[in-house]
Write an enzyme that holds these catalytic residues in place. Structure first.
Site, short mmCIF file in Angstrom:
data_model
loop_
_atom_site.label_atom_id
_atom_site.label_comp_id
_atom_site.label_asym_id
_atom_site.label_seq_id
_atom_site.Cartn_x
_atom_site.Cartn_y
_atom_site.Cartn_z
N GLU A 152 0.84 -1.22 0.00
CA GLU A 152 0.00 0.00 0.00
C GLU A 152 0.87 1.26 0.00
O GLU A 152 0.43 2.31 -0.46
CB GLU A 152 -0.93 0.01 1.23
N CYS A 184 -4.18 -13.92 -0.06
CA CYS A 184 -4.51 -12.49 0.09
C CYS A 184 -4.38 -11.89 -1.30
O CYS A 184 -3.42 -12.19 -2.03
CB CYS A 184 -3.53 -11.84 1.06
N HIS A 186 -3.56 -9.08 -2.31
CA HIS A 186 -2.38 -8.24 -2.56
C HIS A 186 -1.20 -9.09 -3.05
O HIS A 186 -0.31 -8.58 -3.74
CB HIS A 186 -1.94 -7.52 -1.28
#
Ligand code: DGL
Length: 260
Positions: A152, A184, A186
């Site tokens: 992020e 996940c 991401h």
């Protein structure tokens, strides 16, 4: 409900774009709205109650925007909140869970690794699935603490990331895994780095394509696939810094900053 209405997709942040890309590539006619709740990322260390509250906020936003289906492009939100959402909102939901089944069915070494958030690994849904497929197989679970924060903040290819991954992969390599499940959304962005770090016989598994396929199947069953061949409207919305989202999407889409 009209088939021209958009597919709504949400994640705790930018990781669910790995799912958005699969959906957009499989269903190029579909209008899509992607919601990155990056201001609240990571969800992985939050309580179930908080994850449900944030998932409600994202769901209501997408319903108010007229979405015909909602894809929860987040393992943590799916494993903690999908039952609540399905029970309380009259719209179809597609979720994502770590792909334990294909790894467990295909392992030769009888050892598989799972990298996921604390919220996913501690959820009831995850335990239910692992119980189904764990007979005779060692499942090495690893929390990917810190990975989402690095992605992020634009540090996907950093030395910090490499060091974290080395620590997380070590116990899995010691146990001779032959499949690594990315639990996940991401984490698919880590595949180039992981491929360099892992021996080539270890198969990396993520669920992105399966989620896109399932989205297509459900839309078709409800007669909600968009038949139009006009250019679709793609909206990518983030409530945090849009620069990282733009970078991860190779600046191919318009990203808007929005408070939600
Ligand atoms: N992309 C989310 C998932 O799949 C990340 C969770 C988080 O925000 O910690 O679980």
């Amino acid at each position: 409900m009209s088939n021209k209405q958009p597919i709504g997709i949400f994640d705790s942040g930018i990781g669910g774009t790995s799912i958005f890309k699969e959906i957009h590539s499989l269903l190029p006619n579909e209008n899509c709205i992607y919601l990155a709740d990056s201001i609240n990322a990571p969800y992985g260390n939050k309580s179930k109650e908080d994850i449900i509250k944030l998932s409600i906020k994202n769901t209501e936003y997408l319903i108010n925007k007229g979405c015909k289906i909602i894809v929860i492009a987040c393992n943590t939100a799916t494993t903690n909140a999908i039952d609540y959402l399905r029970a309380n909102y009259n719209i179809p939901f597609i979720g994502i869970e770590p792909a334990i089944k294909p790894a467990a069915l295909n392992t030769q070494t009888k050892a598989i690794g799972i990298l996921a958030t604390k919220g996913t690994l501690s959820s009831q849904l995850f335990h239910k699935t692992t119980d189904l497929y764990s007979e005779g197989i060692k499942i090495i679970e690893q929390e990917g603490d810190g990975i989402v924060q690095l992605i992020e903040s634009g540090q996907l290819n950093s030395n910090k990331m490499k060091s974290l991954l080395e620590i997380y992969l070590k116990p899995m390599l010691e146990q001779n895994i032959d499949h690594l499940v990315l639990g996940c959304t991401h984490y698919p962005y880590l595949i180039p780095m992981l491929s360099k770090m892992l021996p080539s016989h270890i198969k990396i598994i993520d669920s992105g394509r399966a989620v896109a396929n399932q989205t297509k199947v459900v839309l078709a069953s409800l007669d909600l696939l968009n038949p139009s061949s006009e250019n679709p409207k793609i909206e990518l919305l983030s409530n945090s810094d849009i620069a990282v989202l733009n970078t991860i999407l190779d600046n191919k889409f318009n990203v808007t900053h929005l408070k939600f």
